[in-house]
Design a protein around this motif. Sequence first.
Motif, PDB file in Angstrom:
ATOM      1  N   ALA A 111     -21.751  23.871  76.123  1.00  0.00           N
ATOM      2  CA  ALA A 111     -22.071  25.009  75.264  1.00  0.00           C
ATOM      3  C   ALA A 111     -23.550  25.003  74.879  1.00  0.00           C
ATOM      4  N   MET A 112     -23.965  26.077  74.217  1.00  0.00           N
ATOM      5  CA  MET A 112     -25.327  26.186  73.693  1.00  0.00           C
ATOM      6  C   MET A 112     -25.272  26.729  72.268  1.00  0.00           C
ATOM      7  N   ASN A 113     -26.387  26.595  71.561  1.00  0.00           N
ATOM      8  CA  ASN A 113     -26.482  27.114  70.204  1.00  0.00           C
ATOM      9  C   ASN A 113     -27.008  28.544  70.259  1.00  0.00           C
ATOM     10  N   GLY A 114     -26.158  29.471  70.723  1.00  0.00           N
ATOM     11  CA  GLY A 114     -26.525  30.868  70.702  1.00  0.00           C
ATOM     12  C   GLY A 114     -26.707  31.493  72.070  1.00  0.00           C
ATOM     13  N   ASN A 115     -27.094  32.752  72.048  1.00  0.00           N
ATOM     14  CA  ASN A 115     -27.370  33.541  73.241  1.00  0.00           C
ATOM     15  C   ASN A 115     -28.872  33.497  73.496  1.00  0.00           C
ATOM     16  N   PRO A 116     -29.310  33.097  74.685  1.00  0.00           N
ATOM     17  CA  PRO A 116     -30.750  32.916  74.927  1.00  0.00           C
ATOM     18  C   PRO A 116     -31.591  34.180  74.837  1.00  0.00           C
ATOM     19  N   THR A 117     -30.969  35.353  74.864  1.00  0.00           N
ATOM     20  CA  THR A 117     -31.746  36.586  74.689  1.00  0.00           C
ATOM     21  C   THR A 117     -32.024  36.869  73.216  1.00  0.00           C
ATOM     22  N   VAL A 131     -18.611  29.491  73.882  1.00  0.00           N
ATOM     23  CA  VAL A 131     -18.526  29.326  72.430  1.00  0.00           C
ATOM     24  C   VAL A 131     -19.869  28.812  71.899  1.00  0.00           C
ATOM     25  N   GLU A 132     -20.423  29.488  70.892  1.00  0.00           N
ATOM     26  CA  GLU A 132     -21.708  29.075  70.327  1.00  0.00           C
ATOM     27  C   GLU A 132     -21.512  27.889  69.384  1.00  0.00           C
ATOM     28  N   THR A 133     -22.306  26.870  69.584  1.00  0.00           N
ATOM     29  CA  THR A 133     -22.136  25.625  68.834  1.00  0.00           C
ATOM     30  C   THR A 133     -22.423  25.795  67.346  1.00  0.00           C
ATOM     31  N   THR A 134     -21.535  25.275  66.529  1.00  0.00           N
ATOM     32  CA  THR A 134     -21.732  25.124  65.087  1.00  0.00           C
ATOM     33  C   THR A 134     -21.140  23.770  64.702  1.00  0.00           C
TER      34      THR A 134
END
Length: 384
Positions: free
Chosen positions: A197-203, A245-248
């Motif tokens: 996963a990543m922390n968000g959408n890169p755009t 899924v965006e990391t939290t």
Amino acid sequence: MFTPRARAAGVIAALTVVTAACGAAPSSQQTTKTAEGGANAATAASAADFGGFDKLVEAAKKEGNLHVIALPPDWANYGEIIKSFEAKYGIKIESETPDAASADEINAVKTRKGQDRAPDVLDLGQSFAISGAEEGLFAPYKVQSFDKIPEGQKEPTGLWTNDYGGYVSIGCDAKKIANCPTSYADLLKPEYKGKVAMNGNPTKSGSAFAGVYAAAIASGGSFDDIQPGIDFFKKLKDAGNYNPVETTPATIEKGETQISIDWDYNNAAYAPQMAAKGLDWKVNVPTDGKYFQMYAQAINKDAPHPAAARLWQEYLYSAEGQNLYLKGFARPVLLPSMTSDGTVDKALAAKLPQVEGTPEFPTPEQVDAAKAKLASGWDAAISG
């Protein structure tokens, strides 16, 4: 529990709704920008324009408030930074929508122009700082330590100035993952199916944008060519390893994001928090994709509290403010000069994740071009 800047999809819409609810009434602060002694706080380009730092403090205290958004309490230690600033100067900080993205900050500046609830200051991913300056949204301001900030880490007139940063890293729950990945190449292995996963959408998110840039470097790309990074994530998705899924902290705790590409200061901050919950969160800077980037500060050209906005900047670039970033595992922009003059907290510096080599930085033009390329190619790569 702390919250990262998890770029939730509905934040922009939420900000717009709040704006509409507030109406378009002009800010009461707009008519009181002239500080004692005749200084115009809205156009002051340095503390000297107020008649000195003490006069800036007086003007800021008279305003009494500062409005910020997108500053999670445990992102680069902003919770403590906010409390320390309030205690030091007696200025109340209204911190709204801490999980907003850089794109949401820019949107708020535009849609809330003339309102008391417009953000006074912005904490932005580099690409958004560059584009915001190009759109004429920011006020030029040089903090007292401006000359100590390395070239390339600031816009020459002070429209934006880098303040803290870190390396892209790979966080991993070592209690659920037998072998934590140490490189981007590792992430393509079948054992990580549905886990990356990543922390968000890169755009929209500076941290996720950096994750794609690092993937480009790991895949034969460069600061001038982010396409290999986009291609890498398409391969990751096609292999079934990409987790949208965006990391939290909550998703980590629930096991929903067992591997996360994020800044090293975020992943490092998660480790002690997760240890208390029985998780073993490990942090690795990828061996094949070392990418370092800083976030930037900017002042809203139409800030409702222009003196407080400028005092906030002075605080962040003071030794006290920079060491507070360091306490949150972030690498402050003044770390080299503070190391030389002895003002750095050596114990805190020693706790930073260790990385070999000297970081290299893309130019603003390279970041701008990469952002445009990503904007045109990301959705097709991930949804295709």
